[in-house]
Design a protein around this motif. Sequence first.
Motif: not given
Length: 352
Positions: A32-38, A333-346
Amino acid sequence: MKAARWYEAKDIRVETIDEPVIAPGKIKIKVEWTGICGSDLHEYAAGPIFVPVQEPHYVSQDKAPIVMGHEFSGQVTEVGEGVTKVQPGDPVVVEPILSCGECPACKKGKYNLCEHLGFHGLSGGGGGFSEYTMVDEHMVHKMPEGLSYEQGALVEPAAVALHAVRLSKLKPGDKAAVFGAGPIGLLVIEALRAAGASEIYAVELSPERAAKAKELGAREVINPKEEQAVERLRELSGGGVDVSFEVTGVPAVLPQAIDSTSFEGETIIVSIWESEASVQPNNIVLQERTVKGIIAYRDIFPAVMKLMQQGYFQAEKLVTKRIHLDDVVSEGFEALMKEKSQVKILVKSQPE
């Protein structure tokens, strides 16, 4: 079925691959849902770290290209012969550790310290960034009533945070500092609150993440570009915190985390590292400090879900973006690399 597979750093492809076929002792799950981890981000930016490339992984017997995604929830669709733990239709989360069961650590029940440690979704065998996946029966935990699939996708990262706090020397009433308010750092703050820390401080550059840290329980958040983090922490805590948690993986931060503790203080290293970090051992020796590393978790998923039922680790406070599997690279992945405002993307694995 569709799946996102890692080929090499900066090369993750959403492809069509064969759907897994049920086998004895296995459980097939509609993701169903998967988180992108560090950890996923480290593999994307600078891998391989856990991804097997030259030789197949000892447990999964798989190597790149591998399906990514190890923080996920889903519904059981089929169970193999001999499975009794769950049945089709059950909502589940997966504890993705791959362990051999044969090494000294495994024989002592410390399977997260396995000599051949790997992760489903990092070390082969399938993963959550797919429409379906299949795992061994022992890796599955049935979700209690009232927890959503989105909430289920946060069980794995929350387990990392809770394990870190559990293995620390922190006692109710102690003071703590968390260096890095990304997803795991924020979950550590919540775990510290659950453990009874009297004062929790955070060190974070991002204004959005700093605000989130305060919302989740940090008394004060220090921006290290504006203040000397160690000096400010020692001032706020009256001489240093009892325990600090390093959750950035940035080499310059580790000595700061150590120096922020009081005499006989403890630093817990939660990060996975892309490069070496140097420390002055005298800063540990002369204050009789302790530095401890933790990896993943063990025997803790049920406790995490119980805390979720009590209001901790809530998805609505931590999830900043929801995307579809097709967009996992550009919007994930690209959003997490560029946007430090992101916390958890599902990531939603199933087609709309």
